[in-house]
Design a protein around this motif. Structure first.
Motif, PDB file in Angstrom:
ATOM      1  N   SER A   1       0.804  -1.217   0.000  1.00 54.28           N
ATOM      2  CA  SER A   1       0.000   0.000   0.000  1.00 54.28           C
ATOM      3  C   SER A   1       0.839   1.271   0.000  1.00 54.28           C
TER       4      SER A   1
ATOM      5  N   PHE B   1       1.946   4.868  -1.453  1.00 52.16           N
ATOM      6  CA  PHE B   1       1.171   5.894  -2.142  1.00 52.16           C
ATOM      7  C   PHE B   1       1.646   5.952  -3.594  1.00 52.16           C
ATOM      8  N   PRO B   2       0.749   5.662  -4.543  1.00 53.04           N
ATOM      9  CA  PRO B   2       1.198   5.513  -5.931  1.00 53.04           C
ATOM     10  C   PRO B   2       1.642   6.829  -6.563  1.00 53.04           C
ATOM     11  N   HIS B   3       1.206   7.959  -6.000  1.00 55.01           N
ATOM     12  CA  HIS B   3       1.540   9.239  -6.621  1.00 55.01           C
ATOM     13  C   HIS B   3       2.799   9.856  -6.023  1.00 55.01           C
ATOM     14  N   MET B   4       3.502   9.092  -5.213  1.00 53.54           N
ATOM     15  CA  MET B   4       4.715   9.635  -4.603  1.00 53.54           C
ATOM     16  C   MET B   4       5.896   8.716  -4.916  1.00 53.54           C
TER      17      MET B   4
ATOM     18  N   ILE C   1       9.202   5.315  -8.604  1.00 53.46           N
ATOM     19  CA  ILE C   1       7.819   5.331  -8.166  1.00 53.46           C
ATOM     20  C   ILE C   1       7.416   3.878  -7.861  1.00 53.46           C
TER      21      ILE C   1
ATOM     22  N   GLN D   1       9.461  10.070  -1.090  1.00 52.22           N
ATOM     23  CA  GLN D   1       8.308  10.783  -0.525  1.00 52.22           C
ATOM     24  C   GLN D   1       7.463   9.858   0.335  1.00 52.22           C
TER      25      GLN D   1
ATOM     26  N   TYR E   1       6.869  10.438   4.442  1.00 48.69           N
ATOM     27  CA  TYR E   1       5.500  10.925   4.676  1.00 48.69           C
ATOM     28  C   TYR E   1       5.164  11.059   6.159  1.00 48.69           C
TER      29      TYR E   1
END
Lengths: 226, 353
Positions: B85, B87-90, B124, B94, B98
């Motif tokens: 899990s 974060f796919p946009h980071m 990514i 990042q 977080y």
């Protein structure tokens, strides 16, 4: 004609911005709430999809009349009643285009699922931080779709405008009404010009949206695909 | 009050949980039980992602009590989910930072090194393997400086190769980590390798709770009756026989001889002995190829109901290391073993975990 184009675009832009601001919390609530009456609200939001625009326009006209509470509020605030003004048109358009903005954003919020937000919560992110750093960025494609559909749909609005906006050049006259006027006056050349312009516009908008959406889905903004 | 203590009771959908336990606030505690027995629910309640009646306390910090419920983002937990899990946009970096209160580059790089993800920082998540993703997820949880790490079957979504590759990282964490870890698993071998303490669950209840070696050999628990029943012994390497290439391993109550150079003298290790690799003799057998024939005392005789018996023995006397032997009813009848009797255990196979 340029005046009419300006008013049309201005109406669509203002409506879209208002809808993004109001529609986002509404879509979030619809996506996340477990209230039993949630779907009733969702149905109300979706109503303009099936309601004849003239019906919506008629009720809005009644609601904005100087004798109604909303009308009186407008008069006491601005000294002017709402029907046949640009502000009145904006209010009508907001209702008219509401489902086109809220639905895609709601779907995007729902598609995120519980997990990323739970993960963020276990990493000390407050509800606000979760919303702004996880939910909003992950729902970007939905916002794009919502904004484009809301804008384009408002540009093509006719029935509601006719009911509450009238047809005042430089004030409330928009393109779709101009086409109607030209056809009524048998000015087919002008009608052709505007119609073709709107056809091309609609095509370009949808195309741009599809391309952008594909790009957005592909990864993070700082797209380091190494 | 160096404990995590909790009492949780209530229904979630069609599932009822009624669990109370207290575990040491140090080391790795395995939360063990068949799937659907409520392990994940317990973890979610501890994290505050789910709310049931009861209390949750870590040391003297109350997270939940009657009328009080601290939301998850205010609990000092690290949570590693079954799927990474991320974060796919980071980017990986990042993701890692977080949960950090203040971005501390040095600390981030240390953790990235520890988990072997330093080279991946600018990638990514999409571009990582399953094992890499899970390592990043563990790093992300650790970097939020939790007081307890909750891991929900972190390896179950990985294939065997990725699993084998990630376990050494977890062992390294185990050695270097000062915070307690609650580790949900239904994999026997994972638990044997990693856990110090064990919480055994079944059907929404905690059925036992104690040190790993005791839990594994407790005849009243399903673990000891399973086909893969094992004993775990903490050992110290006390010598090495160069000529015969035999390591000497001292455990409580005995010294074992194990072929091979298992490590430097004075280092510690964990031994695993399958119950089916242990046989018993009432007198010292003189003619045998088995290296480890050790005096022991029978602590319990337990009927498994399928013509087989578990015999729990202690090496040396009652205080020695516990060893489980699996024998047939026929053998038991022939030799008449009984509790308290002094016998010899013959250990056919010993492995390091």
């Amino acid at each position: 004609m340029w005046e009419t184009i300006r008013i049309t675009l201005q109406l669509a832009a203002v409506t879209t911005i208002i809808l993004l601001v109001l529609g986002t919390p509404l879509a979030w609530w619809l996506a996340r709430s477990s209230a039993w009456w949630k779907e009733a609200v969702a149905a109300l939001v979706a109503l303009p999809l099936v309601l004849p625009p003239t019906v919506l326009g008629f009720y809005l006209l009644i609601a904005m009349s100087p004798s109604s509470p909303l009308g009186q509020l407008a008069i006491s605030l601005t000294g002017q009643s709402l029907p046949f003004t640009f502000a009145g048109l904006v209010i009508g358009s907001v209702f008219y285009s509401l489902p086109f903005v809220v639905q895609p954003i709601r779907n995007a919020f729902e598609a995120i699922g519980e997990r990323p937000l739970e993960v963020a919560a276990t990493l000390r992110a407050s509800p606000w931080k979760r919303f702004f750093t996880i939910a909003l960025p992950l729902a970007r494609p939905g916002f794009l779709t919502g904004a484009v559909l809301g804008f384009a749909h408002t540009v093509g609005e006719f029935g509601v405008v006719l009911m509450i906006g009238g047809n005042i050049p430089g004030e409330t006259k928009v393109l779709s009404i101009a086409i109607y006027d030209h056809v009524e006056a048998l000015e087919y050349d002008q009608a052709h010009l505007i119609s073709a312009g709107m056809l091309v516009f609609a095509f370009l908008v949808i195309l741009a949206m599809m391309v952008l959406e594909k790009k957005l889905r592909r990864g993070p903004a700082h797209g380091g695909r190494s | 009050m160096n404990f995590l203590s909790a009492k949780l009771k209530g229904r979630l959908q069609d599932f009822t949980l009624d669990a109370a336990f207290e575990i040491p606030a140090s080391g790795i505690t395995a939360l063990f039980g068949p799937s659907g027995c409520g392990k994940t629910t317990i973890l979610r309640c501890l994290a505050g992602l789910e709310r049931l009646d009861g209390y949750v306390r870590l040391k003297d910090d109350v997270w939940q009590d009657q009328g009080y419920f601290r939301p998850p983002h205010k609990r000092a937990i690290g949570y590693v989910f079954q799927e990474a899990s991320l974060f796919p946009h980071m980017t990986v970096k990042q993701n890692l930072s977080y949960g950090m209160a203040n971005p501390d580059k040095v600390h981030l790089h240390e953790t990235a090194d520890l988990l072997g993800v330093r080279e991946l920082l600018d990638r990514i998540p999409d571009r990582l393997s399953g094992g890499e993703r899970q390592r990043v997820a563990i790093g992300r949880a650790l970097l939020s400086k939790p007081d307890i790490l909750l891991m929900d079957e972190p390896l179950s979504a990985l294939d065997r190769a990725a699993k084998t590759a990630i376990i050494p990282y977890l062992e390294r964490l185990h050695a270097g980590l000062s915070i307690p870890v609650l580790y949900v698993s239904h994999d026997h071998s994972e638990v044997e390798r990693l856990a110090d303490h064990m919480l055994v669950m079944d059907k929404g209840r905690v059925i036992s709770n104690g040190p790993l070696d005791e839990m594994l050999t407790d005849c009243s628990l399903p673990l000891a009756s399973s086909r893969e029943a094992t004993s775990i012994l903490e050992a110290e390497i006390t010598g090495f026989d160069d000529k015969n290439v035999i390591s000497l391993l001292t455990v409580k109550g005995a010294t074992l001889q194990v072929p091979g150079a298992l490590g430097p003298v004075n280092s510690r290790c964990r031994l695993r002995i399958a119950a089916s690799d242990v046989s018993l003799a009432s007198t010292h057998p003189s003619q045998t190829t088995i290296l480890n024939v050790l005096p022991a005392r029978i602590l319990a005789v337990h009927d498994l109901g399928n013509a087989q018996f578990n015999i729990l023995c202690a090496l040396g006397d009652e205080d020695g290391g516990r060893i489980l032997a699996r024998i047939s009813r026929l053998s038991l009848a022939r030799f008449g073993f009984e509790t308290g009797q002094d016998i010899f255990v013959q250990i056919k196979g010993v492995s390091m975990v």
